[in-house]
Design an enzyme around this catalytic site. Structure first.
Site, PDB file in Angstrom:
ATOM      1  N   GLU A 258      54.339  34.540  21.537  1.00 31.55           N
ATOM      2  CA  GLU A 258      53.227  34.864  20.289  1.00 31.55           C
ATOM      3  C   GLU A 258      51.994  34.076  20.547  1.00 31.55           C
ATOM      4  O   GLU A 258      50.970  34.596  20.581  1.00 31.55           O
ATOM      5  CB  GLU A 258      53.943  34.664  18.864  1.00 31.55           C
ATOM      6  CG  GLU A 258      52.796  34.918  17.844  1.00 31.55           C
ATOM      7  CD  GLU A 258      53.012  34.026  16.719  1.00 31.55           C
ATOM      8  OE1 GLU A 258      52.176  33.208  16.227  1.00 31.55           O
ATOM      9  OE2 GLU A 258      54.265  33.680  16.360  1.00 31.55           O
ATOM     10  N   HIS A 259      51.906  32.583  20.702  1.00 32.42           N
ATOM     11  CA  HIS A 259      51.022  31.962  20.659  1.00 32.42           C
ATOM     12  C   HIS A 259      49.956  32.365  22.046  1.00 32.42           C
ATOM     13  O   HIS A 259      48.794  32.567  21.945  1.00 32.42           O
ATOM     14  CB  HIS A 259      51.213  30.446  20.999  1.00 32.42           C
ATOM     15  CG  HIS A 259      51.458  29.830  19.678  1.00 32.42           C
ATOM     16  ND1 HIS A 259      50.739  28.401  19.467  1.00 32.42           N
ATOM     17  CD2 HIS A 259      52.284  29.768  18.423  1.00 32.42           C
ATOM     18  CE1 HIS A 259      51.215  28.042  18.264  1.00 32.42           C
ATOM     19  NE2 HIS A 259      51.954  28.831  17.721  1.00 32.42           N
TER      20      HIS A 259
ATOM     21  N   HIS B 136      58.261  32.587  19.735  1.00 34.19           N
ATOM     22  CA  HIS B 136      57.311  31.821  19.136  1.00 34.19           C
ATOM     23  C   HIS B 136      56.133  31.590  20.112  1.00 34.19           C
ATOM     24  O   HIS B 136      55.037  31.621  19.923  1.00 34.19           O
ATOM     25  CB  HIS B 136      57.679  30.803  18.244  1.00 34.19           C
ATOM     26  CG  HIS B 136      56.470  29.765  17.540  1.00 34.19           C
ATOM     27  ND1 HIS B 136      56.189  28.777  18.063  1.00 34.19           N
ATOM     28  CD2 HIS B 136      55.843  30.041  16.505  1.00 34.19           C
ATOM     29  CE1 HIS B 136      55.220  28.137  17.211  1.00 34.19           C
ATOM     30  NE2 HIS B 136      54.981  29.098  16.596  1.00 34.19           N
TER      31      HIS B 136
ATOM     32  N   GLU C 165      52.556  21.251  16.279  1.00 33.04           N
ATOM     33  CA  GLU C 165      52.907  22.168  15.012  1.00 33.04           C
ATOM     34  C   GLU C 165      54.449  22.109  14.888  1.00 33.04           C
ATOM     35  O   GLU C 165      54.654  21.954  13.446  1.00 33.04           O
ATOM     36  CB  GLU C 165      52.809  23.617  15.659  1.00 33.04           C
ATOM     37  CG  GLU C 165      53.009  24.674  14.616  1.00 33.04           C
ATOM     38  CD  GLU C 165      53.142  26.145  15.105  1.00 33.04           C
ATOM     39  OE1 GLU C 165      53.900  27.040  14.571  1.00 33.04           O
ATOM     40  OE2 GLU C 165      52.177  26.389  15.771  1.00 33.04           O
TER      41      GLU C 165
END
Length: 425
Positions: free
Chosen positions: A70-71, A67, A143
């Site tokens: 991906e950012h 994840h 987040e």
């Protein structure tokens, strides 16, 4: 490039595998105004330990790194923000990470060729520095904290931890705050170089575009990109039994919520075809808990359930059924769910079985005119089967009631985990 047909529906698609292993699926739909492109890797949050083929020692990376990676793909060395680039032409863009994949998408009505080329270029241009990695940690921490405050997310993660003993699917896709602060740029490059390799990736394009032009762009951008041998990933021995049978906790909800997980060992079903496993299990859950099921009719009429969501999840060894619902009377709802599972034969009959098959076939035919429906189906096919399943209507027709009953006999409906979320007050 091979031209093929979806059987039973009037759709042509093109399938190709480049010499470096990249898989490409293109479904031109010239009568549409829009297009949708996804560029994906079979690398998700469940992979945190692996041994590269040129190494002897296993590498352990922090939870949540897929994840995080991906950012960071959206920060380019030239300072161009992909979101800004796409917004100039009114093109949508996004990315997502799951347990078993990461995908980058763009969709719109204009500048197809330019947008396809840019999508490929930015996904193939990682740019990680000590500074930008440290900056991202604070963003992802916010987040994670936001999701951890959401009751539905809390309930799902609690249930996952109660179902799985060892599998990484018991861990949040984003990891934990503690883990993400361990991530370094070297970790990111290690994961990128091992899993963002052409032979572990695929591109799907659906909608209004010229497949020859698209193919030319893909060749120009990716034909010479070298792949890397897929790393060795140690198989995790996970017990069949759920870890915790019953659990409850309190959170910031006004109405209680219930989550139930049913864990099945796929080999017990004696079905070699992964898609057939999905069909039979989906049929069972549809007949027991679907919109037109006796269960749904009863609990809604008696006002013991106000909302419900179900899904199947597949891993290498297991299929797990998730049911999440909101209920003013959770104990009564749980009793009804257990009653259905215990007496499942009473809820499954051949007439309903045939009716559901017809609904599925109708949905396929109706969905064949929708760009995103085609994308979603093609994506699932490529992710889990590495090939387009172009005979789904025939497969729906060929599943049998006799085989369904045989599959049901092999399922331990008592192997469930039940978790209840109550209001704090």
């Amino acid at each position: 490039m091979k031209k093929m047909e979806y059987k039973g529906i009037d759709i042509t698609y093109y399938r190709e595998t480049l010499e470096n292993g990249l898989e490409v699926v293109m479904v031109p739909m010239p009568d549409k105004n829009n297009y949708f492109i996804t560029y994906a890797t079979r690398f998700g949050s469940e992979i945190t330990s692996f041994t590269p083929n040129d190494a002897k020692q296993e590498i352990k990376v922090p939870d949540g790194i897929a994840h995080f990676l991906e950012h960071k793909m959206f920060e380019q060395e030239d300072g161009v923000d992909p979101f800004t680039f796409y917004s100039k032409s009114g093109t949508g863009s996004n990315a997502s990470t799951s347990f078993d994949f990461t995908q980058y998408i763009c969709y719109g009505t204009k500048k197809f060729e330019e947008n396809l080329r840019y999508l490929i270029q930015f996904v193939n241009a990682p740019y990680y520095t000590d500074e930008n990695v440290e900056k991202e940690k604070g963003i992802i921490e916010q987040e994670l904290n936001m999701y951890n405050d959401m009751p539905d997310f809390q309930l799902e993660m609690r249930l996952r931890k109660n179902i799985y003993h060892k599998l990484p699917r018991r861990i949040d896709i984003g990891g934990s705050v503690k883990e993400i602060y361990k991530i370094t740029k070297e970790d990111l490059y290690t994961c990128y170089n091992n899993f963002y390799s052409p032979n572990n990736m695929f591109i799907i394009i659906v909608g209004n575009f010229n497949h020859k032009d698209a193919s030319k762009i893909i060749y120009e951008e990716l034909e010479l990109k070298e792949n890397r041998d897929y790393p060795k990933i140690k198989h995790i021995e996970e017990p069949l039994e759920v870890r915790i049978k019953t659990d409850s906790f309190k959170s910031t909800v006004e109405v209680p919520k219930v989550a139930v997980g049913l864990k099945i060992f796929k080999k017990d079903l004696n079905i070699n075809n992964e898609y057939q496993i999905k069909l039979y299990l989906s049929m069972i859950s549809r007949m027991l808990f679907g919109d037109s099921s006796l269960f749904r009719e009863k609990v809604v009429e008696n006002k013991i359930m106000t909302d419900m969501y179900t899904e199947w999840e597949t891993t290498d060894d297991f299929s797990t059924f998730y049911l999440m619902a909101e209920s003013p009377e959770p104990d009564k709802l749980i009793k009804e769910i257990k009653e259905v599972l215990k007496n499942h034969d009473e809820y499954i009959d051949e007439e309903t079985f045939e009716r559901v098959k017809k609904v599925w076939i109708s949905n396929i035919v109706r969905g064949s005119d929708d760009v995103e429906f085609i994308v979603d189906n093609a994506f699932s096919d490529m992710l889990y089967n590495k090939e387009i399943i172009n005979d789904k209507i025939d497969q729906y027709k060929n599943i049998s009631y006799k085989k369904l009953k045989d599959v049901i006999k092999k399922i331990d409906f008592d192997n469930i985990s039940v978790c209840t979320m109550h209001p704090n007050k």
